[in-house]
Motif scaffolding. Structure first.
Motif, PDB file in Angstrom:
ATOM      1  N   ILE A  88       0.920  -1.163  -0.150  1.00 36.61           N
ATOM      2  CA  ILE A  88      -0.099  -0.069  -0.035  1.00 36.61           C
ATOM      3  C   ILE A  88       0.833   1.283   0.061  1.00 36.61           C
ATOM      4  O   ILE A  88       1.818   1.437   1.017  1.00 36.61           O
ATOM      5  CB  ILE A  88      -0.975  -0.061   1.276  1.00 36.61           C
ATOM      6  N   THR A  89       0.711   2.023  -1.041  1.00 33.48           N
ATOM      7  CA  THR A  89       1.447   3.346  -0.965  1.00 33.48           C
ATOM      8  C   THR A  89       0.497   4.543  -0.819  1.00 33.48           C
ATOM      9  O   THR A  89      -0.577   4.683  -1.295  1.00 33.48           O
ATOM     10  CB  THR A  89       1.968   3.426  -2.397  1.00 33.48           C
ATOM     11  N   TYR A  90       0.821   5.391  -0.059  1.00 35.50           N
ATOM     12  CA  TYR A  90       0.218   6.533   0.384  1.00 35.50           C
ATOM     13  C   TYR A  90       0.510   7.767  -0.270  1.00 35.50           C
ATOM     14  O   TYR A  90       1.815   8.217  -0.388  1.00 35.50           O
ATOM     15  CB  TYR A  90       0.380   6.690   1.916  1.00 35.50           C
ATOM     16  N   ASN A  91      -0.271   8.886  -0.436  1.00 33.94           N
ATOM     17  CA  ASN A  91      -0.164  10.136  -1.198  1.00 33.94           C
ATOM     18  C   ASN A  91       0.273  11.019  -0.023  1.00 33.94           C
ATOM     19  O   ASN A  91      -0.762  11.597   0.886  1.00 33.94           O
ATOM     20  CB  ASN A  91      -1.177  10.629  -1.531  1.00 33.94           C
ATOM     21  N   VAL A  97      -4.940   6.942   0.729  1.00 33.10           N
ATOM     22  CA  VAL A  97      -4.432   5.908  -0.052  1.00 33.10           C
ATOM     23  C   VAL A  97      -4.479   6.362  -1.470  1.00 33.10           C
ATOM     24  O   VAL A  97      -5.692   6.898  -1.947  1.00 33.10           O
ATOM     25  CB  VAL A  97      -5.133   4.637   0.296  1.00 33.10           C
ATOM     26  N   TYR A  98      -3.656   6.073  -2.261  1.00 30.83           N
ATOM     27  CA  TYR A  98      -3.688   6.130  -3.681  1.00 30.83           C
ATOM     28  C   TYR A  98      -3.233   5.047  -4.577  1.00 30.83           C
ATOM     29  O   TYR A  98      -3.614   4.830  -5.790  1.00 30.83           O
ATOM     30  CB  TYR A  98      -3.039   7.518  -4.231  1.00 30.83           C
ATOM     31  N   TYR A 113      -6.727   4.859  -6.365  1.00 27.47           N
ATOM     32  CA  TYR A 113      -7.812   5.470  -5.949  1.00 27.47           C
ATOM     33  C   TYR A 113      -7.883   6.969  -6.124  1.00 27.47           C
ATOM     34  O   TYR A 113      -6.979   7.600  -5.753  1.00 27.47           O
ATOM     35  CB  TYR A 113      -7.903   5.282  -4.265  1.00 27.47           C
ATOM     36  N   GLU A 114      -8.985   7.380  -6.840  1.00 28.68           N
ATOM     37  CA  GLU A 114      -9.080   8.889  -7.198  1.00 28.68           C
ATOM     38  C   GLU A 114     -10.212   9.330  -6.299  1.00 28.68           C
ATOM     39  O   GLU A 114     -11.447   9.204  -6.517  1.00 28.68           O
ATOM     40  CB  GLU A 114      -9.314   8.964  -8.666  1.00 28.68           C
ATOM     41  N   TYR A 115      -9.989  10.336  -5.545  1.00 27.22           N
ATOM     42  CA  TYR A 115     -10.783  11.056  -4.808  1.00 27.22           C
ATOM     43  C   TYR A 115     -11.574  12.168  -5.685  1.00 27.22           C
ATOM     44  O   TYR A 115     -10.993  12.922  -6.125  1.00 27.22           O
ATOM     45  CB  TYR A 115     -10.357  11.809  -3.625  1.00 27.22           C
ATOM     46  N   THR A 116     -12.956  12.095  -5.711  1.00 31.84           N
ATOM     47  CA  THR A 116     -13.678  12.899  -6.727  1.00 31.84           C
ATOM     48  C   THR A 116     -14.494  13.665  -5.974  1.00 31.84           C
ATOM     49  O   THR A 116     -13.914  14.582  -5.115  1.00 31.84           O
ATOM     50  CB  THR A 116     -14.426  12.089  -7.982  1.00 31.84           C
TER      51      THR A 116
END
Length: 259
Positions: A88-91, A97-98, A113-116
């Motif tokens: 798991i790689t974090y922004n 999480v991305y 993962y794209e936060y919209t």
């Protein structure tokens, strides 16, 4: 969800479909923790007899965390031979999480993962390398996750033409995902100090080990598997050192101190 099921099949076999060997492992020979400090599970260890060879093998799943107590790597091995790895790689700009990369004998999956809109996360799935011959579920596609704070509320899966809903109890335990139901005890969960977002673990349908135990400990899952927990009060009164499944299958747990 068929691709996720196939990807993690071998991983789940380590925890669900095993029988213990004649010898039990000692999880902590001479180690004690400060009872005032929280713990994070660092290893799940199992000893079993290979049904084909009759040899004793050790199955180990190790877990690593960053300085914020977020899970960053899960590695499974049989007698030192690595079989599965999840990363798991974090922004770091926003702490969310991305990417999740999962590597197994079936190849490498990539989840981004794209936060919209507020409360909406788009989960983009793709197959990165080593596509299995004849495997027809590797085309990239996107699921829509509806979240509320840290919790997953709904999954809209276009490949399955299905919408799954999540329900939680008053303590915050995931008690239902689609038609799958779970029961919990009232004790501190093994994973209660892990700061990885709960919605991510729910989206992976528990395929990271024991990540339903984020608040309390699961005692019955949707497959009817029962879980019991044994404690060493000298080590720490709140964290179990052994999990017993269906009254016969044992997993020993090692911990590290949460930061």
């Amino acid at each position: 969800m068929k691709n996720t099921t196939l990807l993690f099949f071998s991983f789940f076999c380590f925890f669900i479909f095993f029988s213990c060997g004649d010898e039990n492992l000692k999880s902590y020979p001479d180690l004690e923790f400060d009872n005032h400090k929280g713990l994070l599970p660092s290893e799940y260890i199992q000893s079993k007899i290979d049904k084909n060879t009759g040899n004793k093998i050790i199955i180990t799943t190790s877990m690593q965390y960053d300085n914020l107590n977020r899970l960053i790597r899960v590695k499974s091995s049989i007698s030192d031979s690595i079989t599965d790895t999840q990363i798991i790689t974090y922004n770091e700009s926003n702490g969310k999480v991305y990417t999740v990369t999962t590597e197994s004998t079936n190849g490498t999956y990539l989840y981004t993962y794209e936060y919209t809109n507020p409360g909406i996360i788009l989960e983009h799935r793709s197959f990165k390398t080593n596509a299995p011959s004849g495997y027809n579920e590797i085309e990239p596609y996107t699921r829509t996750l509806t979240v509320s704070g840290n919790k997953l509320i709904k999954i809209d899966d276009p490949k399955e033409s299905k919408i799954s809903l999540c329900k939680y109890d008053q303590n915050g335990n995931l008690i239902q995902l689609d038609t799958n139901q779970y029961n919990y005890d009232i004790l501190k969960g093994i994973m209660s100090n892990v700061k990885t977002p709960n919605w991510l673990f729910a989206a992976f349908e528990g395929n990271f080990p024991f990540t339903y135990n984020l608040v309390n400990n699961i005692i019955v899952d949707y497959k009817g598997i029962t879980y019991k927990y044994e404690y060493d009060k000298k080590l720490h009164p709140e964290y179990p050192i052994k999990i017993i499944m269906n009254n016969r299958e044992e997993i020993f747990i090692k911990y590290t101190v949460a930061k």
